[in-house]
Every structure is written in C-alpha cells, then in structure tokens.
Design a protein around this motif. Structure first.
Motif, PDB file in Angstrom:
ATOM      1  N   GLU A 116       2.090  11.896   5.595  1.00  0.00           N
ATOM      2  CA  GLU A 116       3.316  11.372   4.995  1.00  0.00           C
ATOM      3  C   GLU A 116       4.532  12.156   5.479  1.00  0.00           C
ATOM      4  OE1 GLU A 116       5.386  10.794   0.565  1.00  0.00           O
ATOM      5  OE2 GLU A 116       3.223  11.174   0.734  1.00  0.00           O
ATOM      6  N   SER A 153       0.756   3.864  -3.158  1.00  0.00           N
ATOM      7  CA  SER A 153       0.333   5.248  -2.912  1.00  0.00           C
ATOM      8  C   SER A 153       1.454   6.223  -3.231  1.00  0.00           C
ATOM      9  CB  SER A 153      -0.131   5.414  -1.461  1.00  0.00           C
ATOM     10  OG  SER A 153       0.924   5.152  -0.554  1.00  0.00           O
ATOM     11  N   GLU A 210      -8.560  16.012   1.314  1.00  0.00           N
ATOM     12  CA  GLU A 210      -8.021  14.662   1.474  1.00  0.00           C
ATOM     13  C   GLU A 210      -6.556  14.602   1.041  1.00  0.00           C
ATOM     14  OE1 GLU A 210     -10.553  12.077  -0.690  1.00  0.00           O
ATOM     15  OE2 GLU A 210     -12.252  12.284   0.690  1.00  0.00           O
ATOM     16  N   GLU A 211      -6.230  15.324  -0.030  1.00  0.00           N
ATOM     17  CA  GLU A 211      -4.853  15.327  -0.514  1.00  0.00           C
ATOM     18  C   GLU A 211      -3.909  15.947   0.500  1.00  0.00           C
ATOM     19  OE1 GLU A 211      -2.173  16.914  -4.314  1.00  0.00           O
ATOM     20  OE2 GLU A 211      -4.322  17.368  -4.203  1.00  0.00           O
ATOM     21  N   GLU A 266       1.370  11.552 -10.299  1.00  0.00           N
ATOM     22  CA  GLU A 266       0.390  12.639 -10.307  1.00  0.00           C
ATOM     23  C   GLU A 266       1.080  14.000 -10.244  1.00  0.00           C
ATOM     24  OE1 GLU A 266      -3.900  13.627  -8.202  1.00  0.00           O
ATOM     25  OE2 GLU A 266      -2.367  12.550  -7.066  1.00  0.00           O
ATOM     26  N   ASP A 320       0.833  -1.203   0.000  1.00  0.00           N
ATOM     27  CA  ASP A 320       0.000   0.000   0.000  1.00  0.00           C
ATOM     28  C   ASP A 320       0.869   1.254   0.000  1.00  0.00           C
ATOM     29  OD1 ASP A 320      -2.376  -1.379  -0.066  1.00  0.00           O
ATOM     30  OD2 ASP A 320      -2.671  -1.349   2.104  1.00  0.00           O
ATOM     31  N   TYR A 321       1.938   1.212   0.791  1.00  0.00           N
ATOM     32  CA  TYR A 321       2.874   2.339   0.863  1.00  0.00           C
ATOM     33  C   TYR A 321       3.486   2.603  -0.509  1.00  0.00           C
ATOM     34  CZ  TYR A 321       6.474   5.269   3.126  1.00  0.00           C
ATOM     35  OH  TYR A 321       7.270   6.319   3.517  1.00  0.00           O
ATOM     36  N   LEU A 345       1.690   6.470  -7.089  1.00  0.00           N
ATOM     37  CA  LEU A 345       0.577   7.256  -7.630  1.00  0.00           C
ATOM     38  C   LEU A 345       0.794   8.744  -7.370  1.00  0.00           C
ATOM     39  CD1 LEU A 345      -2.472   5.016  -6.662  1.00  0.00           C
ATOM     40  CD2 LEU A 345      -1.527   5.376  -8.955  1.00  0.00           C
ATOM     41  N   HIS A 346       1.261   9.054  -6.168  1.00  0.00           N
ATOM     42  CA  HIS A 346       1.525  10.464  -5.847  1.00  0.00           C
ATOM     43  C   HIS A 346       2.632  11.008  -6.739  1.00  0.00           C
ATOM     44  CE1 HIS A 346       1.686  14.096  -3.434  1.00  0.00           C
ATOM     45  NE2 HIS A 346       3.001  13.931  -3.287  1.00  0.00           N
ATOM     46  N   GLY A 391      -3.292  13.629   3.430  1.00  0.00           N
ATOM     47  CA  GLY A 391      -2.316  12.605   3.063  1.00  0.00           C
ATOM     48  C   GLY A 391      -0.898  13.142   3.058  1.00  0.00           C
TER      49      GLY A 391
END
Length: 316
Positions: free
Chosen positions: A186, A90, A178-179, A97, A86-87, A93-94, A182
């Motif tokens: 992080e 994510s 939400e961004e 993006e 998951d780490y 994807l970040h 996150g």
C-alpha cells in the motif's frame, strides 16, 4: 444491474423482458460487469437491475454505438469498479482496525466499516463521477494529440514508459507477516502514485511489487523515476527499487498500453542496479548533455529484442 437494497424478486428472464432486451444480451452484460452466472429460475434481481439494463439498451438503441461496444465499455466499468470496491473495503477495514482502541471483535470491526461506508457513500459516488469526467477529458486530449503529429495515428502516441520494481520482493515477502506485506504494498503504490501525478504522468497499472506508468515527456519520466527512487529506495524503512524507461510509439487500448516501449521498460528493470535508472537508446537520445550523464552498459541479450545496449543515466 448493480445490487441495491430493493427486494430481489425477479429472474434473469423477467429482468430482460422488463428492460426490453434479450436474455442473451442481459447475460452478456452481467458477465461483462464481472458478476457470477445466475440460474435462469433464480429470483436474484430487482428494479435497479432492470433500470441498468434498460439504460444499456437505450444507449445502443439510439444508434450512437453498437450493443457490442456497450458490452465492451461495461466490461471496463466492471473491472474498474471491482478493483475500486476491493480497494475501498480493504482501506476501511484497515482504518477501523487501527482505530480499535476498545478491542472490538472482528465481526464488530466489520460492522463499523460498513457503517462508515454507508455514511460517506453518497459523497464518494459524486467524487467517482467527478474523477471519471476529468479523466475522460484528459483521455480525449491525449487522443487529440495522437492525430496532431506528422503521422496522425489515432490511438497511437509517442510516450516514455516507466516500470518501477521492488528488488527481491518475493524473498522479502517471505520474511514479513501478511499485515506488513499489505502495508508495504500500500505504501509503495501510494508513494509511486503521488510521484507520477506530480510529474504529470499516469499509472497504467500496479502489480503489488511494481508499477507501470507513462509520461508524454521523457524528462518528466526521468523526474518520475528519480522521485520514486527518492521516496522508496532512499527511505531506510523501504526496500530498494529499480526503474527502467523506454520511449516510442505506444498504443492505448482498454485502459492499458501496448507496444515495444512497454516491453522494453519491463525488461530493463531486470538489468538495472538497485536504486538506479536505466533507459533505452531512444530515451537516452532525448537527455540534454549539459543536464544528464549517460553511460552505455555492456551489450546483452534482452528477451524479444535481441542484443541491446542499455544506458545508465544520472543527473549531473
């Protein structure tokens, strides 16, 4: 039993038979890895699953350890790899993006992340094995230290436990997108991890708005706490933090730590002021008087411990 790119053509019973284990053993391992239950008649597995099952059977079959222990260790692998995966996803994807200069669609960004993952998969796998081996040696050294003391308690060692907590995180998260939530979590976790590693400690677990860490030396633990406040609480772009420290015998089990110091450290954060360090009496007693100033706070009830006098500490 991890999924691969080989064709899936085997049912769970066929996998178990080819690997030389019972169907019940195969299902126990599958569940321990954290994967959902698969119907007995569903062709979901491939040869990679057979090989993994056979390897687990080989480990227990040589008499070195029991099958129950293999299942237990497999559960640790499953939980660690699930979080790591998951780490990784994510983070990828970040990454794609933030590099999205040509305004690609979400599906195109996902494909780009998959492509990046595939390109460094082999190197990343080697890094995982390297890190696992180094951490295993370190864990064995800690176990050795636990029997070197006068009490010789295997798996139990005297440590200082730290708990760092973002102040008013729930209220803060209600004001952020939400961004941004996150990004905040992080940054908080990565900065804490860097500080903990610098001071020779270990992060046991992170809970988004808090981290639990341990140090063998209380002065290093204080340095860790001080460092976290400096890189989080003193940064005007970041929220305030509170840190609690408690020392005593800690039991390590299943990648976690247990004992009164763990609970005490968590409780102390509730009474700590913003960007301040608060400790228990055992930790305060280890602080050299010519380097630290300690101040007893008013006695107060602490859940699970009765009436406690926390101690505020600062470097002079």
């Amino acid at each position: 039993m991890a999924k691969s790119k080989q064709p899936v053509s085997l049912t769970s019973a066929e996998v178990a038979e080819k690997a030389g284990v019972t169907l019940d053993q195969a299902k126990r391992l599958w569940r321990a890895l954290g994967f959902p239950e698969i119907g007995d008649d569903e062709a979901f597995f491939d040869e990679a699953d057979v090989q993994a099952l056979a390897k687990a059977n080989e480990i227990s079959g040589n008499g070195l350890v029991s099958f129950d222990l293999v299942v237990n260790l497999t559960r640790g692998i499953g939980q660690s790899m699930a979080r790591l995966s998951d780490y990784e996803v994510s983070a990828l994807l970040h990454h794609v993006e933030t590099q999205n200069e040509d305004e690609r669609s979400p599906s195109e960004l996902l494909k780009a992340a998959v492509s990046v993952s595939e390109q460094f998969e082999s190197a990343f796998e080697e890094m995982m094995i390297f890190a696992w081996r180094r951490h295993t040696r370190a864990a064995l050294a800690r176990a050795e230290a636990s029997v070197a003391g006068p009490e010789e308690q295997l798996g139990t060692v005297w440590q200082t436990v730290g708990f760092a907590d973002i102040v008013s995180f729930t209220a803060l998260s209600n004001t952020l997108t939400e961004e941004k939530i996150g990004d905040l979590v992080e940054l908080f976790e990565s900065r804490c991890a860097d500080v903990v590693a610098t001071w020779g400690g270990r992060i046991i677990k992170s809970l988004g708005d808090s981290v639990l860490f341990v140090n063998d030396d209380p002065l290093q633990a204080y340095g860790t706490a001080e460092g976290i406040i400096n890189v989080i609480g003193r940064d005007p772009r970041m929220p305030d933090v509170r840190v609690g420290l408690a020392s005593g015998n800690v039991v390590s089990r299943l990648g976690d730590v247990f004992g009164p110091p763990v609970n005490m450290a968590a409780r102390l954060t509730a009474v700590a002021r913003r960007n301040r360090i608060i400790v228990d009496e055992a930790t305060a007693g280890t602080m050299p008087e010519d380097e630290f100033e300690t101040r007893r706070l008013a006695a107060r009830p602490v859940r699970g411990f009765g009436i406690v006098e926390p101690v505020a500490v600062r470097r002079v």
